[in-house]
Motif scaffolding. Structure first.
Motif, mmCIF file in Angstrom:
data_model
loop_
_atom_site.group_PDB
_atom_site.id
_atom_site.type_symbol
_atom_site.label_atom_id
_atom_site.label_comp_id
_atom_site.label_asym_id
_atom_site.label_seq_id
_atom_site.Cartn_x
_atom_site.Cartn_y
_atom_site.Cartn_z
ATOM 1 N N ARG A 1 -2.215 1.329 -10.216
ATOM 2 C CA ARG A 1 -1.402 0.174 -10.423
ATOM 3 C C ARG A 1 -0.667 0.244 -11.254
ATOM 4 N N THR A 2 -0.506 1.745 -11.610
ATOM 5 C CA THR A 2 1.106 2.047 -12.536
ATOM 6 C C THR A 2 2.090 2.263 -10.924
ATOM 7 N N LEU A 3 1.657 2.180 -9.339
ATOM 8 C CA LEU A 3 2.576 2.788 -8.867
ATOM 9 C C LEU A 3 2.938 0.864 -7.825
ATOM 10 N N GLY A 4 2.051 0.543 -8.810
ATOM 11 C CA GLY A 4 2.584 -0.883 -7.882
ATOM 12 C C GLY A 4 1.477 -1.599 -6.704
ATOM 13 N N VAL A 5 0.752 -1.451 -6.424
ATOM 14 C CA VAL A 5 0.012 -1.493 -5.352
ATOM 15 C C VAL A 5 -1.218 -1.558 -4.910
ATOM 16 N N ASP A 6 -1.164 -2.123 -3.807
ATOM 17 C CA ASP A 6 -3.163 -3.238 -4.268
ATOM 18 C C ASP A 6 -4.245 -2.427 -3.117
ATOM 19 N N ASN A 7 -3.336 -0.989 -2.388
ATOM 20 C CA ASN A 7 -4.316 -0.258 -1.505
ATOM 21 C C ASN A 7 -3.470 1.345 -1.473
ATOM 22 N N MET A 8 -4.505 2.156 -1.308
ATOM 23 C CA MET A 8 -3.603 3.732 -1.561
ATOM 24 C C MET A 8 -4.271 4.300 -0.066
ATOM 25 N N VAL A 9 -4.019 4.960 0.146
ATOM 26 C CA VAL A 9 -4.885 5.975 1.103
ATOM 27 C C VAL A 9 -4.550 7.305 0.740
ATOM 28 N N TYR A 10 -5.395 7.976 0.675
ATOM 29 C CA TYR A 10 -5.505 10.057 0.343
ATOM 30 C C TYR A 10 -6.515 10.452 1.006
ATOM 31 N N GLY A 11 -6.406 11.735 1.365
ATOM 32 C CA GLY A 11 -7.656 12.906 2.151
ATOM 33 C C GLY A 11 -7.115 13.559 1.643
ATOM 34 N N THR A 12 -7.636 14.622 2.781
ATOM 35 C CA THR A 12 -7.524 16.017 3.058
ATOM 36 C C THR A 12 -7.300 16.803 3.921
ATOM 37 N N LEU A 13 -6.418 17.624 4.340
ATOM 38 C CA LEU A 13 -6.639 18.889 5.441
ATOM 39 C C LEU A 13 -7.148 19.908 5.482
ATOM 40 N N ARG B 1 5.221 3.343 -2.708
ATOM 41 C CA ARG B 1 6.083 4.621 -3.669
ATOM 42 C C ARG B 1 5.506 5.812 -2.886
ATOM 43 N N ASP B 2 6.113 6.383 -2.327
ATOM 44 C CA ASP B 2 5.809 7.613 -1.663
ATOM 45 C C ASP B 2 5.595 8.812 -2.810
ATOM 46 N N MET B 3 4.209 9.830 -2.880
ATOM 47 C CA MET B 3 3.573 10.499 -3.677
ATOM 48 C C MET B 3 2.516 11.476 -3.287
ATOM 49 N N SER B 4 2.677 12.759 -3.736
ATOM 50 C CA SER B 4 1.395 13.551 -3.223
ATOM 51 C C SER B 4 0.558 13.132 -3.505
ATOM 52 N N LEU B 5 -0.621 13.078 -3.335
ATOM 53 C CA LEU B 5 -2.339 12.983 -3.859
ATOM 54 C C LEU B 5 -1.944 14.032 -5.139
ATOM 55 N N SER B 6 -1.836 15.290 -5.402
ATOM 56 C CA SER B 6 -1.769 16.119 -5.921
ATOM 57 C C SER B 6 -0.911 15.508 -7.678
ATOM 58 N N GLU B 7 0.450 15.140 -7.448
ATOM 59 C CA GLU B 7 1.452 14.441 -8.209
ATOM 60 C C GLU B 7 0.148 13.507 -8.785
ATOM 61 N N LEU B 8 0.029 12.762 -8.500
ATOM 62 C CA LEU B 8 -0.968 11.133 -8.547
ATOM 63 C C LEU B 8 -1.629 11.636 -9.947
ATOM 64 N N LYS B 9 -2.419 12.905 -9.018
ATOM 65 C CA LYS B 9 -4.257 13.767 -10.181
ATOM 66 C C LYS B 9 -2.914 14.544 -11.119
ATOM 67 N N GLY C 1 0.750 -1.499 -0.140
ATOM 68 C CA GLY C 1 0.177 -0.431 0.128
ATOM 69 C C GLY C 1 0.777 1.459 -0.225
ATOM 70 N N SER C 2 0.269 2.572 -0.566
ATOM 71 C CA SER C 2 1.434 3.795 -0.375
ATOM 72 C C SER C 2 0.039 4.408 0.291
ATOM 73 N N VAL C 3 0.581 5.198 1.330
ATOM 74 C CA VAL C 3 -0.549 6.568 1.675
ATOM 75 C C VAL C 3 0.190 7.913 1.070
ATOM 76 N N LEU C 4 -0.736 8.364 0.042
ATOM 77 C CA LEU C 4 -0.308 9.228 -0.411
ATOM 78 C C LEU C 4 -0.454 10.511 0.096
ATOM 79 N N THR C 5 0.565 12.163 0.584
ATOM 80 C CA THR C 5 0.670 13.131 1.070
ATOM 81 C C THR C 5 -0.771 13.833 0.786
ATOM 82 N N LEU C 6 -1.039 14.309 2.018
ATOM 83 C CA LEU C 6 -2.444 14.949 1.658
ATOM 84 C C LEU C 6 -2.518 16.360 1.448
#
Length: 345
Positions: A91-103, A64-72, A31-36
């Motif tokens: 799928r491009t990052l090769g993960v099964d789960n992804m956590v994203y969100g906002t603050l 892989r570490d990546m921000s939500l903005s970069e992924l969008k 899994g990857s946790v994207l920068t909020l």
């Protein structure tokens, strides 16, 4: 009330007031946790780092570490981004789960919105919204805030049921070796067969050893009477007649018997000496045989002697022995007798 105490109280109140996921679906795989994304970049980065640590501790990490903005931007997602577009990025990052969100700011605090995306199914498995005071994102509180959020997304951590001390199995009683019913010692009423066996074997042993000793003494060199007679007959073969054919050499190193049995005509050199040699040899063989018989008889004597002292203990004596019964008497200095004894109960 201090600001830290106020922050803690508010966080507790929010935790109690907002519903949390009691039991989330199991999550597995990388899994990857994207920068909020958020209104405060520093707080969003700090919370993201704490979330990555807490999610990794629960098995959602390694991607892989990546921000939500970069992924969008990379995937060209619309606003708001659809789960399908973000799943393609996963799928491009090769993960099964992804956590994203906002603050996002909300009054004097912040509202955190988190989503757990199943990349393979392109659907949001869990969505959590929680409000915290600003102090909940400071250095000393942000890790606790992240832990609370992860618990809301993944459910409460399973704790092992407390177990009491394991009772050790009671030792099994070891079987006691059965005591022999035979005892050692003198006793009355000894069986007749034991006495007869001892007397017979002892008699045979004495007779056999005595006879073998007598035969040995008769034939032994150089003073045995049978040997001395043979030697005298060899000497007489030179003086008793004028026939040199029956002379038997008897000097040092000579074998008198071999010389007497040397073939001569239809007979031997000296039949008398040869017969005396045969007699001595028979006595030597008899001595050996008697020694063997005596040894066997001696072994039998020892066996019967042992049997004379081995017997079955009577029930009465067995009980007395078990109780440690003892009795004795001794004279005193005044001329009397002192009697004593004892028994275990």
């Amino acid at each position: 009330m201090s600001s830290s105490k106020a922050a803690l109280s508010l966080a507790l109140a929010l935790s109690l007031s907002l519903p949390a996921t009691a039991a989330a679906a199991p999550v597995s795989g990388k899994g990857s946790v994207l920068t909020l994304e958020g209104d405060d970049a520093a707080k969003a980065a700090a919370l993201t780092k704490a979330l990555q640590t807490e999610f990794a501790a629960r098995g959602v990490g390694g991607g892989r570490d990546m921000s939500l903005s970069e992924l969008k931007m990379t995937m060209g997602c619309d606003e708001p981004p659809s789960p399908k577009c973000l799943a393609d990025g996963g799928r491009t990052l090769g993960v099964d789960n992804m956590v994203y969100g906002t603050l996002a700011k909300s009054g004097s605090g912040f509202v955190v919105q988190l989503n757990l995306l199943d990349v393979a199914g392109a659907n949001v498995k869990e969505a959590v919204t929680a409000e915290y005071p600003a102090s909940a994102f400071e250095a000393g509180q942000v890790q606790a805030t992240a832990k609370d959020l992860v618990g809301r997304v993944l459910g409460a951590e399973k704790t092992e049921e407390p177990t009491g001390p394991i009772a050790e199995p009671e030792p099994q009683p070891q079987p006691q070796p059965e005591k022999s019913k035979l005892v050692w010692g003198r006793y009355k009423d000894q069986p007749t067969w034991k006495k007869a066996g001892l007397a017979a074997s002892a008699s045979v042993a004495v007779l056999a050893f005595g006879a073998s000793l007598g035969l040995f003494m008769a034939w032994r060199k150089p003073n045995g009477p049978v040997f001395k007679k043979m030697l005298q007959m060899a000497q007489d073969s030179y003086t008793m007649n004028d026939n040199p054919d029956d002379n038997v050499r008897y000097g040092e190193g000579e074998d008198i018997c071999a010389n007497a049995r040397a073939p001569l005509g239809n007979g031997v050199t000296n039949a008398g000496v040869a017969n005396q040699c045969t007699r001595g040899e028979q006595m030597a063989k008899a001595t050996t045989g008697l020694l063997v018989v005596g040894g066997i008889a001696l072994a039998s004597t020892i066996a019967f002697t042992t049997l004379m002292f081995v017997h079955r203990e009577s029930p009465t004596m067995a009980k007395l022995r078990k109780r440690g019964f003892n009795f004795g008497a001794a004279p005193t200095f005044t001329g009397g007798v002192m009697v004593g004894g004892g028994m275990n109960f």
